[in-house]
Design a protein around this motif. Structure first.
Motif, PDB file in Angstrom:
ATOM      1  N   GLU A  24     -37.171  -2.465  32.676  1.00 40.31           N
ATOM      2  CA  GLU A  24     -37.261  -1.010  32.828  1.00 40.31           C
ATOM      3  C   GLU A  24     -36.094  -0.588  33.974  1.00 40.31           C
ATOM      4  O   GLU A  24     -35.885  -1.028  34.907  1.00 40.31           O
ATOM      5  N   VAL A  25     -35.519   0.533  33.483  1.00 43.69           N
ATOM      6  CA  VAL A  25     -34.561   1.210  34.456  1.00 43.69           C
ATOM      7  C   VAL A  25     -34.658   2.750  34.602  1.00 43.69           C
ATOM      8  O   VAL A  25     -35.044   3.310  33.567  1.00 43.69           O
ATOM      9  N   ASN A  47     -29.271  17.084  31.489  1.00 46.41           N
ATOM     10  CA  ASN A  47     -28.898  17.920  32.821  1.00 46.41           C
ATOM     11  C   ASN A  47     -28.757  17.306  33.924  1.00 46.41           C
ATOM     12  O   ASN A  47     -29.027  15.990  34.152  1.00 46.41           O
ATOM     13  N   LYS A  48     -28.415  17.699  35.075  1.00 44.80           N
ATOM     14  CA  LYS A  48     -28.217  17.054  36.122  1.00 44.80           C
ATOM     15  C   LYS A  48     -29.511  16.513  36.659  1.00 44.80           C
ATOM     16  O   LYS A  48     -29.384  15.770  37.595  1.00 44.80           O
ATOM     17  N   THR A  49     -30.327  17.304  36.396  1.00 44.77           N
ATOM     18  CA  THR A  49     -31.848  16.739  37.039  1.00 44.77           C
ATOM     19  C   THR A  49     -32.383  15.942  36.186  1.00 44.77           C
ATOM     20  O   THR A  49     -33.597  15.530  36.172  1.00 44.77           O
ATOM     21  N   SER A  50     -31.873  15.595  34.771  1.00 48.65           N
ATOM     22  CA  SER A  50     -32.550  14.635  33.830  1.00 48.65           C
ATOM     23  C   SER A  50     -32.844  13.423  34.583  1.00 48.65           C
ATOM     24  O   SER A  50     -31.575  12.536  34.952  1.00 48.65           O
ATOM     25  N   LYS A  51     -33.928  12.963  34.581  1.00 49.88           N
ATOM     26  CA  LYS A  51     -34.402  11.535  35.027  1.00 49.88           C
ATOM     27  C   LYS A  51     -34.845  10.669  33.707  1.00 49.88           C
ATOM     28  O   LYS A  51     -35.761  11.037  33.176  1.00 49.88           O
ATOM     29  N   LEU A  52     -33.895   9.556  33.308  1.00 47.83           N
ATOM     30  CA  LEU A  52     -34.313   8.990  32.206  1.00 47.83           C
ATOM     31  C   LEU A  52     -34.673   7.440  32.640  1.00 47.83           C
ATOM     32  O   LEU A  52     -34.099   6.768  33.065  1.00 47.83           O
ATOM     33  N   THR A  53     -35.872   7.249  31.888  1.00 49.41           N
ATOM     34  CA  THR A  53     -36.537   6.031  32.226  1.00 49.41           C
ATOM     35  C   THR A  53     -36.417   5.358  30.844  1.00 49.41           C
ATOM     36  O   THR A  53     -36.874   5.638  29.776  1.00 49.41           O
ATOM     37  N   VAL A  54     -35.833   4.304  30.877  1.00 43.84           N
ATOM     38  CA  VAL A  54     -35.670   3.134  29.815  1.00 43.84           C
ATOM     39  C   VAL A  54     -36.541   1.892  29.771  1.00 43.84           C
ATOM     40  O   VAL A  54     -36.259   1.106  30.954  1.00 43.84           O
ATOM     41  N   LYS A  55     -37.370   1.699  28.895  1.00 41.70           N
ATOM     42  CA  LYS A  55     -38.320   0.462  29.022  1.00 41.70           C
ATOM     43  C   LYS A  55     -38.331  -0.313  27.914  1.00 41.70           C
ATOM     44  O   LYS A  55     -38.294   0.299  26.685  1.00 41.70           O
ATOM     45  N   ASP A  56     -38.496  -1.597  28.059  1.00 42.89           N
ATOM     46  CA  ASP A  56     -38.392  -2.516  27.023  1.00 42.89           C
ATOM     47  C   ASP A  56     -39.710  -2.650  26.508  1.00 42.89           C
ATOM     48  O   ASP A  56     -40.735  -2.764  27.234  1.00 42.89           O
ATOM     49  N   LEU A  57     -40.169  -2.679  25.000  1.00 43.24           N
ATOM     50  CA  LEU A  57     -41.309  -2.599  24.806  1.00 43.24           C
ATOM     51  C   LEU A  57     -41.124  -3.626  23.345  1.00 43.24           C
ATOM     52  O   LEU A  57     -40.889  -3.110  22.371  1.00 43.24           O
ATOM     53  N   ASP A  58     -41.067  -4.924  23.460  1.00 41.13           N
ATOM     54  CA  ASP A  58     -40.959  -5.890  22.529  1.00 41.13           C
ATOM     55  C   ASP A  58     -40.042  -5.759  21.452  1.00 41.13           C
ATOM     56  O   ASP A  58     -40.427  -5.225  20.457  1.00 41.13           O
ATOM     57  N   GLY A  59     -38.733  -5.560  21.624  1.00 37.03           N
ATOM     58  CA  GLY A  59     -37.506  -5.306  20.708  1.00 37.03           C
ATOM     59  C   GLY A  59     -37.268  -3.754  20.635  1.00 37.03           C
ATOM     60  O   GLY A  59     -36.501  -3.649  19.717  1.00 37.03           O
ATOM     61  N   ILE A  61     -36.895  -0.179  22.492  1.00 40.61           N
ATOM     62  CA  ILE A  61     -36.781   0.608  23.860  1.00 40.61           C
ATOM     63  C   ILE A  61     -37.615   2.112  23.886  1.00 40.61           C
ATOM     64  O   ILE A  61     -37.378   2.792  22.955  1.00 40.61           O
ATOM     65  N   GLU A  62     -38.267   2.273  24.820  1.00 45.52           N
ATOM     66  CA  GLU A  62     -38.852   3.519  25.017  1.00 45.52           C
ATOM     67  C   GLU A  62     -38.194   4.509  25.932  1.00 45.52           C
ATOM     68  O   GLU A  62     -37.759   3.925  27.033  1.00 45.52           O
ATOM     69  N   ILE A  63     -37.773   5.751  25.385  1.00 41.27           N
ATOM     70  CA  ILE A  63     -37.090   6.434  26.472  1.00 41.27           C
ATOM     71  C   ILE A  63     -37.868   7.746  26.861  1.00 41.27           C
ATOM     72  O   ILE A  63     -38.597   8.579  25.937  1.00 41.27           O
ATOM     73  N   LYS A  64     -38.153   7.825  28.113  1.00 39.30           N
ATOM     74  CA  LYS A  64     -38.736   9.152  28.803  1.00 39.30           C
ATOM     75  C   LYS A  64     -37.702   9.909  29.432  1.00 39.30           C
ATOM     76  O   LYS A  64     -36.867   9.336  30.232  1.00 39.30           O
ATOM     77  N   LYS A  72     -38.514   6.624  20.664  1.00 37.87           N
ATOM     78  CA  LYS A  72     -38.559   5.100  20.815  1.00 37.87           C
ATOM     79  C   LYS A  72     -37.262   4.774  20.077  1.00 37.87           C
ATOM     80  O   LYS A  72     -37.197   5.395  18.823  1.00 37.87           O
ATOM     81  N   ALA A  73     -36.378   3.402  20.215  1.00 35.86           N
ATOM     82  CA  ALA A  73     -35.224   3.359  19.506  1.00 35.86           C
ATOM     83  C   ALA A  73     -34.911   1.926  19.732  1.00 35.86           C
ATOM     84  O   ALA A  73     -35.580   1.121  20.531  1.00 35.86           O
TER      85      ALA A  73
END
Length: 363
Positions: A24-25, A47-59, A61-64, A72-73
């Motif tokens: 996760e990053v 945006n400048k305030t966007s915080k993007l969390t990218v997480k591995d979910l079994d093949g 990736i989930e983006i928050k 998911k992608a």
């Protein structure tokens, strides 16, 4: 091939956090306009305030975005527009210090972890490597030019190093250290002032730019280290390395341990002449390659010595190794190069001093 010709190579693909399994990053745009694009065709302006969390979910990736699940992608691209853009990336699992890089990012999932590629302009990459590898040693712009040109040579010679995995280079010692974007004025100036310059041999081939910390006053023939003659990697007198930080070292080894080492290598240490040779070994009159047939390279590795350039003397119940230099000694001494630049030599003179019969050309 995913790689352009070296002459017009504008962007390269560098795998970052390559020696870590990251699940996760957190991605935060720092400067410039960034867009998130997925393999499903979605595109969103961040945006400048966007915080993007990218997480591995079994093949997958989930983006928050700011803690709200966006999608998911299989693959995402973070692309930027404008002349200059950089971002911050921080691994959350495991927790690793954040880093800053320029240009774009591509993330996919591979072997249950995130596969993170910085798609970066070549010049930005080179400046980042120079800062990662040498910042803190000097603030001399000419030295950073020298390092940038050496780094560009390495890049051109190793563009296909990770081709099978879909990228050019990694960020670790396997390729070149690349742990940050360059944000030191002198580094970026050195890198940009040497834009497009490479070092070629007498045949016009891009050379292998090997370097080490300090030569101890005399560099080493490539043949003596790797058994292969390289016309531009030959031993030279190097007065510029004398007296620098890594110029001298000492190490004490138990007498018995030293002699037993050679006995285990097949030498008869009971023979007075052999014992004497092992306890009075000297390179005062010039560098050697072995002690009684045992290669100095092997001895350096086995005793964890800073270099192969040392003398031996008996010191009570020990032997004292008095050494010079730090590293394999082939090619350019970084401390010597810094000294030359600080004394006012031109950057190309430094390169021509350490690499024989070469010249710097603009591609």
């Amino acid at each position: 091939s995913i790689f352009a010709q070296s002459e017009d190579i504008d962007k390269i693909r560098v795998r970052i956090f390559s020696d870590q399994q990251i699940e996760e990053v957190l991605f935060v745009p720092s400067f410039g306009q960034y867009y998130l694009e997925t393999d499903k065709g979605e595109k969103i302006k961040l945006n400048k305030t966007s915080k993007l969390t990218v997480k591995d979910l079994d093949g997958q990736i989930e983006i928050k975005i700011n803690d709200t699940t966006y999608c998911k992608a299989k693959k995402i691209n973070l692309t930027s527009t404008g002349l200059k853009s950089f971002f911050q990336i921080k691994p959350l699992n495991p927790q690793i210090t954040e880093r800053r890089y320029e240009d774009g990012l591509e993330i996919t999932s591979k072997n249950k972890s995130l596969f993170i590629i910085n798609v970066v302009k070549t010049d930005n990459y080179i400046a980042g490597v120079v800062q990662s590898e040498t910042w803190g040693a000097t603030t001399n712009i000419d030295f950073f030019k020298v390092q940038a040109i050496c780094c560009r040579n390495y890049l051109m010679n190793n563009l296909e190093k990770h081709a099978e995995e879909g990228y050019n280079l990694c960020d670790g010692v396997h390729c070149q250290a690349y742990k940050t974007r360059a944000n030191k004025k002198e580094v970026t100036e050195g890198a940009y002032k040497s834009k497009g310059e490479v070092i070629v041999d007498s045949q016009g081939n891009i050379i292998e730019t090997l370097f080490h910390s300090n030569s101890g006053g005399e560099t080493v023939n490539a043949k003596d280290v790797w058994g292969k003659d390289v016309p531009y990697l030959v031993s030279i007198e190097d007065s510029f390395s004398v007296g620098c930080k890594n110029y001298q070292w000492e190490k004490y080894i138990k007498l018995k341990e030293w002699l037993n080492y050679f006995r285990n290598k097949g030498l008869n240490i009971k023979d007075k002449e052999i014992e004497d040779a092992l306890l009075t070994f000297s390179q005062e009159s010039g560098r050697k390659t072995d002690i009684m047939g045992i290669s100095l390279k092997t001895i350096r590795k086995d005793f964890d010595l800073k270099s192969t350039y040392f003398n031996v003397q008996k010191w009570g119940g020990e032997v004292k190794l008095t050494g010079k230099g730090y590293g394999h000694g082939v090619g350019m001494s970084q401390e010597g190069a810094i000294k030359m630049c600080e004394e006012g030599y031109e950057y190309w003179e430094v390169i021509e001093h350490y690499f024989k019969g070469v010249k710097v050309i603009k591609q």
